[in-house]
Design a protein around this motif. Structure first.
Motif, PDB file in Angstrom:
ATOM      1  N   THR A 204      30.210  26.715  40.827  1.00  0.00           N
ATOM      2  CA  THR A 204      29.411  27.290  41.986  1.00  0.00           C
ATOM      3  C   THR A 204      29.947  28.720  41.902  1.00  0.00           C
ATOM      4  N   VAL A 205      29.095  29.637  42.677  1.00  0.00           N
ATOM      5  CA  VAL A 205      29.565  30.925  42.904  1.00  0.00           C
ATOM      6  C   VAL A 205      30.772  30.989  43.682  1.00  0.00           C
ATOM      7  N   GLU A 206      31.249  30.239  44.707  1.00  0.00           N
ATOM      8  CA  GLU A 206      32.458  30.332  45.035  1.00  0.00           C
ATOM      9  C   GLU A 206      33.419  30.178  44.133  1.00  0.00           C
ATOM     10  N   GLN A 207      33.321  28.938  43.469  1.00  0.00           N
ATOM     11  CA  GLN A 207      34.328  28.658  42.399  1.00  0.00           C
ATOM     12  C   GLN A 207      34.529  29.742  41.401  1.00  0.00           C
ATOM     13  N   ASN A 208      33.535  30.396  40.955  1.00  0.00           N
ATOM     14  CA  ASN A 208      33.444  31.493  40.223  1.00  0.00           C
ATOM     15  C   ASN A 208      34.365  32.572  40.619  1.00  0.00           C
ATOM     16  N   VAL A 209      34.199  32.775  41.819  1.00  0.00           N
ATOM     17  CA  VAL A 209      34.727  34.192  42.729  1.00  0.00           C
ATOM     18  C   VAL A 209      36.181  33.855  42.920  1.00  0.00           C
ATOM     19  N   THR A 210      36.695  32.458  42.954  1.00  0.00           N
ATOM     20  CA  THR A 210      38.102  32.153  43.458  1.00  0.00           C
ATOM     21  C   THR A 210      38.844  31.737  42.330  1.00  0.00           C
ATOM     22  N   LEU A 211      38.198  31.501  41.151  1.00  0.00           N
ATOM     23  CA  LEU A 211      39.023  30.975  39.790  1.00  0.00           C
ATOM     24  C   LEU A 211      40.389  31.780  39.721  1.00  0.00           C
ATOM     25  N   ALA A 212      40.239  33.140  39.416  1.00  0.00           N
ATOM     26  CA  ALA A 212      41.171  33.966  39.027  1.00  0.00           C
ATOM     27  C   ALA A 212      42.240  34.334  40.187  1.00  0.00           C
ATOM     28  N   PRO A 213      41.861  34.420  41.462  1.00  0.00           N
ATOM     29  CA  PRO A 213      42.701  34.477  42.440  1.00  0.00           C
ATOM     30  C   PRO A 213      43.645  33.139  42.582  1.00  0.00           C
ATOM     31  N   ARG A 214      42.995  32.056  42.387  1.00  0.00           N
ATOM     32  CA  ARG A 214      43.722  30.932  42.681  1.00  0.00           C
ATOM     33  C   ARG A 214      44.781  30.549  41.301  1.00  0.00           C
ATOM     34  N   LYS A 215      44.251  31.045  40.147  1.00  0.00           N
ATOM     35  CA  LYS A 215      45.337  31.045  39.208  1.00  0.00           C
ATOM     36  C   LYS A 215      46.512  32.138  39.048  1.00  0.00           C
ATOM     37  N   VAL A 216      45.887  33.135  39.412  1.00  0.00           N
ATOM     38  CA  VAL A 216      46.920  34.386  39.374  1.00  0.00           C
ATOM     39  C   VAL A 216      47.823  34.618  40.681  1.00  0.00           C
ATOM     40  N   HIS A 217      47.161  34.390  41.627  1.00  0.00           N
ATOM     41  CA  HIS A 217      47.843  34.501  42.980  1.00  0.00           C
ATOM     42  C   HIS A 217      48.364  33.280  43.624  1.00  0.00           C
TER      43      HIS A 217
END
Length: 246
Positions: free
Chosen positions: A100-113
């Motif tokens: 989803t749009v939300e998942q696309n947006v938050t994928l990197a912050p969840r993995k990196v941060h």
């Protein structure tokens, strides 16, 4: 806005070759914090190569390049750390179709941060609001227009809280109406003080929004100034470029 005297990006005599072809022939350029810099010029003039050097997608062959306090011309550079500070948005949206749009947006912050689910949702809500897509969080990319997908790509970059965002001809695949909605988002980011470098063919936008317009020609910085220089070119090359309406 008060700006630091220390450039966020500094090119000094930067050269870049691909095999026998020298694409950048000694670039000197500085970008101050909070500044919007538009790179213009014909295809093949070195604009996109210069941009790709800034976030380490290309390594320079000679000269000095400093980005967000890191010397990219020295020894090893931690590209993962660099790209937390430097976001890039391409002509192609590069969204994951199964997310989803939300998942696309938050994928990197969840993995990196390593942020949690609740913080990720709050973050997505905030950056999607910035790009005018608050109602699209649960949609999939195929349900969006090209302009909306490009705005999701911008939101995805914003979610990493970068110090600098690079835009590489992000409107070139869009029709005029969709181009307008993407440019309005970039203009809003400029008003909020985001430091940006843009490769663009949108001359009216470059003139009205950019603090610094850089005309590149044959791998060199040919002419630089405020947007007003487009109305008063100092070189025949820029005069011809602007006259062709490119």
């Amino acid at each position: 806005m008060t700006r630091s005297n220390v450039p966020l990006v500094r090119f000094h005599g930067v050269r870049k070759s691909f095999g026998e072809l020298e694409v950048l022939k000694g670039i000197d350029l500085e970008v101050a914090p909070g500044e919007v810099v538009a790179l213009i010029g014909r295809s093949g003039s070195g604009k996109s190569t210069a941009l790709r050097c800034v976030n380490g997608l290309e390594r320079i062959n000679a000269g000095e390049l400093t980005v967000c306090g890191r010397e990219l011309h020295g020894g090893k550079v931690d590209l993962r750390e660099l790209r937390q500070d430097v976001g890039i948005v391409f002509q192609s949206y590069n969204l994951f179709p199964h997310l989803t749009v939300e998942q696309n947006v938050t994928l990197a912050p969840r993995k990196v941060h390593k942020i949690g689910a609740g913080e990720a949702r709050d973050l997505a809500a905030r950056v999607l609001a910035q790009v005018g897509l608050s109602d699209k969080a649960q949609n999939y990319p195929e349900q969006l227009s090209g302009g909306q997908q490009q705005r999701v790509a911008i939101a995805r970059s914003l979610a990493m809280r970068p110090k600098l965002i690079l835009f590489d001809e992000v409107t070139s695949a869009l029709d005029p109406e969709l181009t307008g909605e993407v440019l309005r988002v970039i203009e809003q980011l400029a008003s909020e003080g985001m430091t940006m470098m843009l490769v663009t063919h949108e001359m009216a936008f470059a003139r009205s929004v950019a603090d610094q317009v850089v005309f590149m020609h044959q791998g060199r910085v040919w002419e630089t100034g405020t947007g007003d220089m487009l109305a008063n070119p100092q070189t025949p090359e820029l005069r011809q470029f602007v006259g062709n309406g490119l």
